[in-house]
Design an enzyme around this catalytic site. Structure first.
Site, PDB file in Angstrom:
ATOM      1  N   LYS A  84      13.473   3.096   3.000  1.00 37.93           N
ATOM      2  CA  LYS A  84      12.930   3.933   1.926  1.00 37.93           C
ATOM      3  C   LYS A  84      13.546   5.319   2.017  1.00 37.93           C
ATOM      4  O   LYS A  84      13.500   5.979   3.067  1.00 37.93           O
ATOM      5  CB  LYS A  84      11.415   4.042   2.075  1.00 37.93           C
ATOM      6  CG  LYS A  84      10.647   3.485   0.910  1.00 37.93           C
ATOM      7  CD  LYS A  84       9.188   3.535   1.236  1.00 37.93           C
ATOM      8  CE  LYS A  84       8.352   3.453  -0.012  1.00 37.93           C
ATOM      9  NZ  LYS A  84       6.934   3.582   0.317  1.00 37.93           N
TER      10      LYS A  84
HETATM   11  C1  E4P Z   1       4.873   3.260  -2.424  1.00 37.84           C
HETATM   12  O1  E4P Z   1       5.719   2.669  -1.820  1.00 37.84           O
HETATM   13  C2  E4P Z   1       4.066   4.376  -1.902  1.00 37.84           C
HETATM   14  O2  E4P Z   1       3.940   4.213  -0.518  1.00 37.84           O
HETATM   15  C3  E4P Z   1       2.666   4.413  -2.458  1.00 37.84           C
HETATM   16  O3  E4P Z   1       2.524   3.520  -3.545  1.00 37.84           O
HETATM   17  C4  E4P Z   1       2.160   5.788  -2.739  1.00 37.84           C
HETATM   18  O4  E4P Z   1       0.869   5.689  -3.277  1.00 37.84           O
HETATM   19  P1  E4P Z   1      -0.147   6.916  -3.330  1.00 37.84           P
HETATM   20  O5  E4P Z   1       0.233   7.798  -4.473  1.00 37.84           O
HETATM   21  O6  E4P Z   1      -1.486   6.280  -3.521  1.00 37.84           O
HETATM   22  O7  E4P Z   1      -0.032   7.635  -1.998  1.00 37.84           O
END
Ligand code: E4P
Length: 216
Positions: A84
């Site tokens: 990521k």
């Molecule tokens: C995606 O890969 C992210 O880790 C996640 O969906 C972020 O979500 P949030 O806005 O609830 O922290």
């Protein structure tokens, strides 16, 4: 549309995997930090043992060489690990280098269609637009999914998958699927809620009551 679980909690992953619906898992530094005392590498390896699909592990460097170094390290932990990388210019450099090395990336923290287009051009395997966080600003987050899907589908050279992230409730899952997202990554609670309906519970109660009262 595939369903990923958005967590680093092994109990949640084990439970959702037992439902037979999981195609992958996404983590981020906040989700990893929430699992107090858990070692990052061990957590990712354990997730990979529970789910046979892409497991996203996020870099924390801000510069491309640092992201690439982390990405190469994490990718060696398991063949299913996806790196990521944030939607920044340094991130683009890292994505194109990692893709040159055949290491798959998930470009995260995407908040506009141009970030998504350039990430795809750099060779991203997945783009992660954050629907819920856009909704929080009073703007329709799902519109971003629609625009990215339209842009990607019009370009036969783009194979990047659209992953609907920052999912807050079951309707986000439905709208992501209708918008043409390839994947939705969901918190465990949202998946549980997705299978809840009072008429289902009431129906089961009524069927059981009728069954018990039947005359043999
Ligand atoms: C995606 O890969 C992210 O880790 C996640 O969906 C972020 O979500 P949030 O806005 O609830 O922290």
């Amino acid at each position: 549309m595939q369903i990923y679980l958005d967590t680093a909690n092994l109990d949640e992953i084990r439970e959702a995997a037992s439902w037979g619906i999981l195609s992958g898992v996404t983590t981020n530094p906040s989700l990893i930090a929430r699992e107090k005392g858990a070692d990052f590498k061990t957590t990712i390896a354990e997730i990979a043992n529970l789910v046979d699909g892409p497991i996203s592990a996020e870099t924390i460097s801000l510069d491309a060489p640092g992201m690439v170094q982390e990405g190469v390290e994490y990718a060696a932990w398991h063949p299913n690990v996806i790196i990521k990388i944030p939607s920044t210019i340094e991130g683009l450099k890292a994505v194109s280098e990692l893709s040159r090395q055949n290491i798959r990336t998930n470009v995260t923290l995407c908040f506009n269609p141009t970030q998504a287009l350039l990430a795809a051009r750099a060779g991203a395997f997945i783009i992660s637009p954050f629907v819920g966080r856009i909704d929080d600003t009073g703007v329709d987050g799902m519109q971003l999914i629609r625009e990215i899907v339209t842009i990607y589908r019009q370009d036969p050279e783009i194979t990047t998958k659209v992953l609907s992230a920052s999912i807050r409730h079951p309707r986000h899952i439905v709208d992501s699927a209708i918008a043409g997202a390839d994947i939705a990554t969901c918190p465990f609670k949202v998946l549980q809620l997705s299978m809840k309906h009072p008429l289902t519970d009431r129906g089961i109660e009524q069927f059981l009551a009728d069954w018990r009262s039947r005359s043999e």
